[in-house]
Design an enzyme around this catalytic site. Structure first.
Site, mmCIF file in Angstrom:
data_model
loop_
_atom_site.group_PDB
_atom_site.id
_atom_site.type_symbol
_atom_site.label_atom_id
_atom_site.label_comp_id
_atom_site.label_asym_id
_atom_site.label_seq_id
_atom_site.Cartn_x
_atom_site.Cartn_y
_atom_site.Cartn_z
ATOM 1 N N CYS A 114 0.916 -1.109 0.010
ATOM 2 C CA CYS A 114 -0.081 -0.102 0.231
ATOM 3 C C CYS A 114 0.770 1.113 0.070
ATOM 4 O O CYS A 114 1.899 1.382 -0.863
ATOM 5 C CB CYS A 114 -1.036 0.044 1.103
ATOM 6 N N ASP A 161 -7.876 -2.693 -8.895
ATOM 7 C CA ASP A 161 -7.544 -1.575 -7.956
ATOM 8 C C ASP A 161 -8.201 -0.553 -8.090
ATOM 9 O O ASP A 161 -8.136 0.136 -9.181
ATOM 10 C CB ASP A 161 -5.877 -1.719 -7.737
ATOM 11 N N HIS A 189 -7.255 -3.652 -4.748
ATOM 12 C CA HIS A 189 -6.139 -3.238 -3.698
ATOM 13 C C HIS A 189 -6.262 -3.936 -2.317
ATOM 14 O O HIS A 189 -7.265 -4.269 -1.783
ATOM 15 C CB HIS A 189 -6.552 -1.692 -3.207
#
Length: 220
Positions: A114, A161, A189
């Site tokens: 991330c 994502d 994601h």
């Protein structure tokens, strides 16, 4: 276990450390926007079980100490707000401090998830501290795609994502053909985090295997 680091600007920060302190290979693990929480500690412990010395710096300590968030919408908003208050140049100092805390002589890599995926990219492009870097779904990499990595890099992205469009991934691929990029069909994601609704066990397992093989190749 918990430990303390000191960055070059004098800032002190906490870190989670795991693995043998005499390891020949070491990893800096860069956190998501949720702090050095239970999931990140499990990630560190998994690498430690593979024989790595691991240091995961608390990057939020620049603005608020002791942050451990979950994955609810309020946590996402809070994590984004905290990340937005931190200068990326200072985060680079923090990962440099984490690298310095790895065993002397160890071949060093960096892996991030991330926000940490972007931090790992900066570790490759803005420092000479690492022999290999891996980023999982780093949303800021496309904006820094013209930065030249100083070590081999492997990147992982989810096809669906919502925060990283495929156009961004293709822009990174076009700008940096030397970088190894994997896209996971149908994955969103955070597909590697088993505490998130977007978790995809098969994709997470494959990305983990590719990550370990990549470090095996480049860290010896």
């Amino acid at each position: 276990m918990g430990t303390q680091l000191k960055a070059e600007d004098g800032h002190t920060l906490a870190a989670y450390a795991a693995g043998p302190r005499d390891a020949e290979r070491g990893l800096v693990v860069a956190q998501e926007i949720f702090g050095v929480n239970r999931h990140m500690r499990r990630v560190c412990d998994d690498f430690a079980a593979q024989g790595y010395a691991v240091v995961c710096p608390a990057l939020f300590d620049r603005t608020e100490r002791g942050v451990e968030l979950g994955y609810a919408p309020d946590d996402v908003a809070r994590g984004r707000e905290l990340r937005g208050r931190i200068d990326p140049a200072l985060t680079v100092l923090d990962i440099r401090a984490a690298a310095a805390a790895l065993p002397p002589g160890a071949r060093r890599g960096i892996v991030g998830y991330c926000w940490g995926g972007t931090v790992a990219w900066h570790g490759a492009t803005r420092t000479d501290h690492f022999a290999a870097a891996v980023g999982w779904y780093g949303g800021g990499i496309a904006a820094a795609k013209d930065e030249r990595p100083r070590c081999p890099v492997q990147l992982h992205f989810g096809e669906t994502d919502a925060s990283i469009p495929m156009a961004d991934v293709e822009a990174v691929r076009a700008a940096r053909p030397e970088v190894e990029i994997f896209v996971y069909a149908g994955a969103g994601h955070g597909f590697g985090c088993d505490e998130r609704g977007s978790y995809s066990a098969g994709d997470a397992t494959l990305a983990r295997r590719r990550t370990l093989e990549f470090f095996d190749r480049h860290l010896g």
